[in-house]
Structure formats: structure tokens, C-alpha cells
Design a protein around this motif. Structure first.
Motif, PDB file in Angstrom:
ATOM      1  N   PRO A  55       0.825  -1.222   0.000  1.00 22.36           N
ATOM      2  CA  PRO A  55       0.000   0.000   0.000  1.00 22.36           C
ATOM      3  C   PRO A  55       0.850   1.259   0.000  1.00 22.36           C
ATOM      4  O   PRO A  55       1.993   1.248   0.444  1.00 22.36           O
ATOM      5  N   LEU A  57       2.194   4.679   1.363  1.00 23.01           N
ATOM      6  CA  LEU A  57       2.390   5.150   2.736  1.00 23.01           C
ATOM      7  C   LEU A  57       2.157   6.651   2.865  1.00 23.01           C
ATOM      8  O   LEU A  57       2.418   7.233   3.904  1.00 23.01           O
ATOM      9  N   VAL A  81       7.265  -2.292  11.065  1.00 21.17           N
ATOM     10  CA  VAL A  81       8.609  -2.198  10.474  1.00 21.17           C
ATOM     11  C   VAL A  81       9.540  -3.218  11.141  1.00 21.17           C
ATOM     12  O   VAL A  81      10.306  -3.914  10.460  1.00 21.17           O
ATOM     13  N   LYS A  85       5.254  -7.864   8.016  1.00 14.44           N
ATOM     14  CA  LYS A  85       3.828  -8.192   7.963  1.00 14.44           C
ATOM     15  C   LYS A  85       3.581  -8.918   6.650  1.00 14.44           C
ATOM     16  O   LYS A  85       3.814  -8.352   5.574  1.00 14.44           O
ATOM     17  N   PRO A  89       9.104  -7.683   4.765  1.00 16.85           N
ATOM     18  CA  PRO A  89      10.123  -8.277   5.627  1.00 16.85           C
ATOM     19  C   PRO A  89      10.307  -7.499   6.925  1.00 16.85           C
ATOM     20  O   PRO A  89       9.954  -6.327   7.005  1.00 16.85           O
TER      21      PRO A  89
HETATM   22  C1  HEC Z   1       9.718  -6.160   0.237  1.00 16.73           C
HETATM   23  C2  HEC Z   1       8.726  -5.105   0.122  1.00 16.73           C
HETATM   24  C3  HEC Z   1       8.530  -4.135   1.263  1.00 16.73           C
HETATM   25  C4  HEC Z   1       9.462  -3.291   1.829  1.00 16.73           C
HETATM   26  C5  HEC Z   1      10.934  -3.179   1.520  1.00 16.73           C
HETATM   27  C6  HEC Z   1       8.734  -2.506   2.803  1.00 16.73           C
HETATM   28  N1  HEC Z   1       7.427  -2.883   2.850  1.00 16.73           N
HETATM   29 FE1  HEC Z   1       5.979  -2.108   4.042  1.00 16.73          FE
HETATM   30  N2  HEC Z   1       4.630  -3.414   3.283  1.00 16.73           N
HETATM   31  C7  HEC Z   1       4.876  -4.346   2.297  1.00 16.73           C
HETATM   32  C8  HEC Z   1       3.671  -5.117   2.049  1.00 16.73           C
HETATM   33  C9  HEC Z   1       3.507  -6.250   1.062  1.00 16.73           C
HETATM   34  C10 HEC Z   1       2.687  -4.610   2.920  1.00 16.73           C
HETATM   35  C11 HEC Z   1       1.245  -5.095   3.119  1.00 16.73           C
HETATM   36  C12 HEC Z   1       1.227  -6.025   4.319  1.00 16.73           C
HETATM   37  C13 HEC Z   1      -0.146  -6.611   4.580  1.00 16.73           C
HETATM   38  O1  HEC Z   1      -0.972  -5.926   5.213  1.00 16.73           O
HETATM   39  O2  HEC Z   1      -0.369  -7.744   4.130  1.00 16.73           O
HETATM   40  C14 HEC Z   1       3.320  -3.532   3.669  1.00 16.73           C
HETATM   41  C15 HEC Z   1       2.661  -2.765   4.623  1.00 16.73           C
HETATM   42  C16 HEC Z   1       3.221  -1.706   5.301  1.00 16.73           C
HETATM   43  C17 HEC Z   1       2.513  -0.847   6.221  1.00 16.73           C
HETATM   44  C18 HEC Z   1       1.018  -0.930   6.548  1.00 16.73           C
HETATM   45  C19 HEC Z   1       0.788  -1.956   7.635  1.00 16.73           C
HETATM   46  C20 HEC Z   1      -0.705  -2.133   7.889  1.00 16.73           C
HETATM   47  O3  HEC Z   1      -1.005  -2.609   9.005  1.00 16.73           O
HETATM   48  O4  HEC Z   1      -1.525  -1.825   7.033  1.00 16.73           O
HETATM   49  C21 HEC Z   1       3.402   0.050   6.695  1.00 16.73           C
HETATM   50  C22 HEC Z   1       3.137   1.147   7.729  1.00 16.73           C
HETATM   51  C23 HEC Z   1       4.672  -0.221   6.065  1.00 16.73           C
HETATM   52  N3  HEC Z   1       4.528  -1.289   5.229  1.00 16.73           N
HETATM   53  C24 HEC Z   1       5.809   0.506   6.288  1.00 16.73           C
HETATM   54  C25 HEC Z   1       7.029   0.252   5.654  1.00 16.73           C
HETATM   55  C26 HEC Z   1       8.199   1.036   5.857  1.00 16.73           C
HETATM   56  C27 HEC Z   1       8.288   2.258   6.762  1.00 16.73           C
HETATM   57  C28 HEC Z   1       9.186   0.478   5.091  1.00 16.73           C
HETATM   58  C29 HEC Z   1      10.627   0.898   4.986  1.00 16.73           C
HETATM   59  C30 HEC Z   1      11.389   0.886   6.211  1.00 16.73           C
HETATM   60  C31 HEC Z   1       8.610  -0.663   4.407  1.00 16.73           C
HETATM   61  N4  HEC Z   1       7.299  -0.758   4.767  1.00 16.73           N
HETATM   62  C32 HEC Z   1       9.307  -1.503   3.554  1.00 16.73           C
HETATM   63  C33 HEC Z   1       6.065  -4.547   1.636  1.00 16.73           C
HETATM   64  C34 HEC Z   1       7.260  -3.880   1.917  1.00 16.73           C
END
Ligand code: HEC
Length: 112
Positions: A55, A57, A81, A85, A89
Motif C-alpha cells: 500500500p 504510505l 517495520v 507483515k 520483511p
Molecule cells: C519487500 C517489500 C517491502 C518493503 C521493503 C517494505 N514494505 Fe511495508 N509493506 C509491504 C507489504 C507487502 C505490505 C502489506 C502487508 C499486509 O498488510 O499484508 C506492507 C505494509 C506496510 C505498512 C502498513 C501496515 C498495515 O497494518 O496496514 C506500513 C506502515 C509499512 N509497510 C511501512 C514500511 C516502511 C516504513 C518500510 C521501509 C522501512 C517498508 N514498509 C518496507 C512490503 C514492503
């Protein structure tokens, strides 16, 4: 390159650079760097072609819930983070407390 073009191009680049992030504090700017290095490739570029795509951010804290429906609080974002999730990772041990604070400060700007 024709020097006339540079006269137009350089001020234009400076202006657009200033306009995109007019008032980031030093801490927010630090967080922006971390966000660009660690989060953008998934959350904006979806370079791993994940389905569903990670999604956006932007404006994360302007809603009461995160995309998953969990509460949009600092504690919950930090938990996500650090713990990861589903396909996201875990970044456990990757950020100092100061870096995590900066990342959160940047996410609070809404990423415009
Ligand atoms: C490898 C890919 C990847 C990276 C790198 C990544 N994310 Fe994500 N992130 C995801 C995915 C896929 C989801 C959806 C997870 C779900 O709800 O199933 C997500 C969801 C989230 C959410 C929403 C969680 C929720 O409860 O809805 C946040 C906040 C978030 N990421 C923050 C970050 C931040 C800050 C970073 C960098 C430090 C980061 N992500 C790096 C793949 C990534």
C-alpha cells in the motif's frame, strides 16, 4: 549542451527541488533518506511485483487506521517495520532508535 539551455534548466531544477519539500526539518529529511533507500522500492515501485501491491504510505497518519485496519499509531507502524507483515520483511536490528524516530517523523509529513 547549448549554454542557453543550462540557463533555463538549472533554475528550473532548483525551483522544482525546493518546491517538492519546502519545510522538512533535518530529522524529517533524514527519515526521507531512509524511506527512499528502504521503503520506496516496494511501496512506490513494487519492484518485486508483489500481489497485492504494497500500500501507499502517503498520508499514513491522516486516517485513523492503517491499510490493514490496524490503528494508525506510531507504535503500530514501528511494530510493522520491526516485525514485518505478511510479504513485508522484518527490519529488526536495521534501524537505530534515532533512525526509527526520523522515519516516523517523515511518515508524519504525509510524503507529498
Ligand atoms: C519487500 C517489500 C517491502 C518493503 C521493503 C517494505 N514494505 Fe511495508 N509493506 C509491504 C507489504 C507487502 C505490505 C502489506 C502487508 C499486509 O498488510 O499484508 C506492507 C505494509 C506496510 C505498512 C502498513 C501496515 C498495515 O497494518 O496496514 C506500513 C506502515 C509499512 N509497510 C511501512 C514500511 C516502511 C516504513 C518500510 C521501509 C522501512 C517498508 N514498509 C518496507 C512490503 C514492503
Amino acid at each position: 549542451m547549448n549554454s542557453r539551455i543550462l540557463f533555463i534548466l538549472i533554475p528550473a531544477l532548483i525551483l522544482t527541488g525546493c518546491r517538492s519539500h519546502p519545510q522538512l526539518t533535518l530529522q524529517q529529511a533524514g527519515g526521507q533518506n531512509l524511506y527512499q533507500e528502504r521503503c520506496v522500492h516496494c511501496h512506490e515501485e513494487n519492484d518485486l511485483a508483489l500481489k497485492p501491491p504494497p500500500p501507499s504510505l502517503s498520508n499514513l497518519f491522516r486516517h485513523s487506521t492503517l491499510p490493514s485496519g490496524a490503528p494508525a499509531t506510531d507504535a503500530q507502524v514501528i511494530r510493522t517495520v520491526l516485525g514485518g507483515k505478511n510479504k513485508m520483511p522484518s527490519f529488526a536490528g536495521r534501524f537505530t532508535e534515532e533512525q526509527m524516530d526520523a522515519l516516523l517523523a517523515y511518515l508524519h509529513t504525509g510524503i507529498q
